[in-house]
Enzyme design. Structure first.
Site, PDB file in Angstrom:
ATOM      1  N   ASP A 128       0.795  -1.185   0.246  1.00 13.91           N
ATOM      2  CA  ASP A 128      -0.020  -0.208  -0.031  1.00 13.91           C
ATOM      3  C   ASP A 128       0.886   1.257  -0.101  1.00 13.91           C
ATOM      4  O   ASP A 128       2.661   0.868   0.052  1.00 13.91           O
ATOM      5  CB  ASP A 128      -0.908   0.029   1.194  1.00 13.91           C
ATOM      6  CG  ASP A 128      -1.841   0.946   0.916  1.00 13.91           C
ATOM      7  OD1 ASP A 128      -2.459   1.626   0.238  1.00 13.91           O
ATOM      8  OD2 ASP A 128      -3.385   0.579   1.701  1.00 13.91           O
TER       9      ASP A 128
HETATM   10  C1  BGC Z   1      -4.822   2.997   0.208  1.00 15.48           C
HETATM   11  C2  BGC Z   1      -5.637   1.819  -1.280  1.00 15.48           C
HETATM   12  C3  BGC Z   1      -5.071   1.987  -2.407  1.00 15.48           C
HETATM   13  C4  BGC Z   1      -3.721   3.512  -2.841  1.00 15.48           C
HETATM   14  C5  BGC Z   1      -3.584   3.918  -3.736  1.00 15.48           C
HETATM   15  C6  BGC Z   1      -3.689   3.795  -0.104  1.00 15.48           C
HETATM   16  O1  BGC Z   1      -3.785   5.095   0.823  1.00 15.48           O
HETATM   17  O2  BGC Z   1      -4.693   2.193   1.428  1.00 15.48           O
HETATM   18  O3  BGC Z   1      -6.253   1.468  -0.695  1.00 15.48           O
HETATM   19  O4  BGC Z   1      -4.957   2.001  -2.986  1.00 15.48           O
HETATM   20  O5  BGC Z   1      -3.987   4.413  -1.139  1.00 15.48           O
HETATM   21  O6  BGC Z   1      -4.522   4.984  -3.654  1.00 15.48           O
END
Ligand code: BGC
Length: 760
Positions: A289
């Site tokens: 993430d």
């Molecule tokens: C979130 C994810 C997301 C990623 C990309 C993160 O902050 O937890 O769910 O896919 O950002 O935007």
């Protein structure tokens, strides 16, 4: 010299591309292996680490860090993927740099959060889940993939399959709710919708199961918080949807921000390698993430170099935005702390995904400036958005059949959500265009003309200016009226007094749920409650229509409102769908997939709990209960009313014994005893009465939908095999244990018929 080398590489790559495209139809694993071997034999360690790096650019970021010098890094071969942009024009520009200017011309992957639709927005995922309609959910994912791929994207960070039992957690809006069985079926449907088991098409994209794992169990419902649970609970209650999505063929997996057993997921070797790769056989690639690797320093498991080592050795393939592999990867390999094989394996998996997408054949296959017009916001997709919205809405209460509304009566629509559009597309609708969403007022006026009903704002969405500022800083567009709260309420009361029925349309701002949007008080905002109390004093019947990203605590509302309709954030066609439901063109059929608590103190609350040694008994002191509130939720899992009424006969079992490898059938007659047509979701639950470890009081094991005309009835049958009785025992073996079982069938997890059988 450099030029000559470049030409040499280009010709080698071209010959690869040509041989690959000649074999396109066969596209065997051997072809892919040869191609990737060849390409990797030319790559430097830095270029491999580059492939393992995802940069963020552009209009949407979900974390505090932005990548710098993106174009320079792409030219230098230091990026394998980019996130945060879409449109063919924007993506073409970066793909061209990768293909024209980097040494090995390796095309980029373009990822984006396509969570519940891309341009055409469907209800938030918790709402979609409430439809219990897997075919519908798959079609929404399919439509989202078509629009996303038309916009140059080839990778979505979806499905989010985190099981959650805590509505304080803002991200409950993104998932399917509290149940592992339903969550697994929905995960499969979404993966299928995005990938179609065929990435060679120009309208299928990589899916990404997230957040692996257990993110939905963050303590106290606070985002990014610690997770700690037994493996028994993980295997039986939280892991199944991730596993189901992997088995359905999801090409990528995203790590979660939380720790598991004392190690952040992005550095957790047990999770990424032992469980995901070795036990489940996942063959795709793992992305972290957003900046999850550098954040491991805050978790306290090492400095920047150490956490990078941990994540590489755990089996992570791609670093989202952290750029830690770029900074520390080479040194870690040279010093022997990470093996070259780990890097090769990771780089290979990413190149394989690119190969399967056909990007080596044509890096621009997802980029066509005409496609957005052809594929986005088409009449079919808009119709699907309305269908999904209709099917997601849940009728929680309807005393005296106040709904559906009779348009010949005087109706007052009151509340800030009658006209607001901003919230309708919910959170995680990054490429959605809220200005295109249909508000309730627009829906009503489209159908009935401009002067048919009475309207009043009644309240601001929120009065808490500090909270409004926090939310508006991230685009919530919450306005505080020039009129005082008292004046707004007075106007609303006067309007209500002129009406026969009041429809109060209230709820959250979209940004009150989603990432980093947790609440400790999940009631309606105080000022909205004040409005409801004033309306109640008029003595008029009130229908409460809710727009929310999570279950709210609605105890007062349930006691005082005549009807309650949960509409979530219903997407682009919200207002049209809501108008149809309110006036009975179609009956609501949604059923909640998260328990609605009576108050926050009951949380975590979920239907498939265990029994204690002292099950609740209101007449005995020393039993498992509260002094101040019942153990029962306000609305149980699976609950939702219809404009008609369904009655259930008794369960008929084809046998009362099940032998290994055999099947028994449980059949029930469902009758439409009301006056309207309606669709019912018939739910099958099973209880394992005695286990080698304690077992839940019931678990969902199947569901079917039946549409019945008034006065008609139909039989619904479920086949039960020993597979439905399996669970993970204390040794984490997936077993079925002989003994007594109870089958429950009903329209929700509480109101069920039951029958018993034995497993031999
Ligand atoms: C979130 C994810 C997301 C990623 C990309 C993160 O902050 O937890 O769910 O896919 O950002 O935007």
């Amino acid at each position: 010299m450099k030029k000559i080398l470049n030409l040499l590489f280009l010709s080698l790559l071209l010959s690869n591309i040509i041989s690959c495209s000649q074999n396109k139809t066969s596209k065997s694993d051997a072809d892919m292996d040869r191609f990737v071997d060849d390409l990797m034999s030319k790559m430097t360690l830095e270029e491999k680490l580059g492939q393992m790096t995802q940069l963020v650019v552009g209009f949407d970021t979900t974390g505090p860090v932005m990548s710098k010098d993106v174009e320079e890094k792409i030219k230098a071969g230091l990026a394998g993927s980019v996130l945060g942009i879409y449109t063919p024009e924007a993506i073409r520009k970066l793909q061209k740099i990768a293909v024209d200017n980097s040494r090995l011309k390796i095309p980029l992957l373009f990822g984006y959060d396509v969570i519940h639709g891309h341009r055409t927005i469907f209800p938030i995922n918790l709402g979609l889940a409430a439809s219990w309609d897997l075919d519908l959910i798959e079609r929404t994912a399919r439509a989202a993939a078509e629009e996303a791929s038309a916009d140059g994207l080839n990778w979505t960070f979806s499905p989010m399959v985190d099981i959650t039992r805590d509505p304080r957690w803002g991200r409950v809006s993104e998932g399917a709710g509290e149940d592992a069985y339903l969550g697994s079926r929905i995960a499969e449907a979404m993966v299928k919708g995005y990938e179609q088991n065929d990435l060679s098409k120009d309208n299928t994209i990589l899916s990404c199961v997230k957040h692996f794992g257990l993110y939905g169990a963050s303590e106290a419902g606070r985002d990014y918080n610690t997770v700690d649970m037994s493996r028994l609970r993980m295997y039986n209650e939280y892991l199944p949807p991730y596993k189901a999505a992997v088995e359905a063929g999801s090409s990528t997996v995203m790590t979660s921000f939380n720790e598991v057993e004392g190690m952040p997921a992005s550095g957790n070797k047990w999770m990424m390698t032992d469980l995901l790769r070795n036990e489940w056989g996942f063959g795709g690639f793992i992305v972290t993430d957003y900046t999850a690797i550098p954040e491991m320093v805050n978790h306290g498991v090492g400095d920047s170099s150490k956490v990078t080592e941990l994540s590489l050795n755990a089996g992570v393939d791609m670093d989202m935005v952290g750029e830690m592999f770029l900074k520390f990867g080479a040194e870690l390999v040279q010093s022997g702390r990470v093996s070259g094989k780990m890097i090769n394996d990771a780089c290979r998996r990413i190149l394989e995904a690119k190969y399967k997408l056909g990007l080596f054949e044509n890096p621009y296959r997802y980029i066509d400036e005409n496609r957005p017009k052809e594929r986005s916001f088409t009449p079919e997709k808009l119709a699907l958005s309305k269908e999904a919205a209709v099917k997601s809405m849940v009728l929680l209460k309807n005393d005296g059949d106040i709904l559906p509304l009779d348009p010949t009566r005087k109706i007052a629509f009151i509340g800030p959500q009658v006209e607001r559009k901003r919230d309708l597309i919910g959170s995680w609708s990054a490429a959605g265009d809220w200005t295109q969403a249909v508000s309730l007022r627009e829906g009503l006026e489209k159908k009935f003309g401009k002067n048919k009903f009475l309207y009043a704002q009644g309240a601001n969405l929120l009065e808490d200016t500090a909270l409004v500022k926090k939310l508006n800083d991230f685009g919530s567009l919450i306005e505080i009226s020039n009129k005082s709260p008292r004046q707004l309420i007075q106007e609303a009361v006067q309007t209500a007094q002129r009406a026969d029925v009041v429809v109060a349309v209230l709820g959250e701002a979209f940004s009150m749920s989603g990432e980093a949007a947790c609440r400790t008080d999940i009631g309606l905002p105080e000022n909205q409650k004040e409005l409801l109390k004033a309306l109640k004093e008029t003595g008029k019947p009130i229908v409460l229509v809710l727009m929310t990203g999570r279950p709210l605590t609605l105890t007062w509302e349930n006691d005082n409102m005549n009807a309650i309709l949960e509409t979530w954030f219903a997407g682009t066609r919200a207002g049209d769908a809501l108008t149809d439901i309110l006036f009975g063109d179609v009956s609501p059929s949604g059923k909640i997939t998260m328990t609605f608590p009576r108050n926050v103190g009951q949380i975590p609350i979920y239907y498939n709990h265990k029994n204690t040694g002292r099950p609740v008994n209101e007449n005995e002191k020393y039993t498992s209960k509260y002094l101040d509130v019942s153990n029962e939720p306000l609305y149980p899992f699976g609950y939702g009313l219809s404009y008609t009424e369904f009655t259930y006969g008794d369960i008929r079992l084809s046998a009362d014994k099940l032998v290994p490898g055999g099947k028994i059938t449980a059949t029930i007659t469902v009758a439409n005893a009301g006056k309207r047509a309606g669709t019912e979701t018939v739910q099958l639950y099973i209880r394992d009465v005695v286990g080698s470890v304690t077992r839940p009081v019931k678990e969902l094991k199947g569901f079917k939908q039946i549409t019945l005309q008034p006065g008609k009835s139909g039989s619904v049958s479920f086949e039960i095999s020993d597979n439905d009785l399996k669970f993970y025992n204390a040794d984490l073996k997936y077993v079925v244990e002989p003994g007594d079982f109870t089958v429950f069938i009903g329209g929700n997890s509480r109101d069920v018929k039951q029958a018993d059988f034995r497993m031999e």
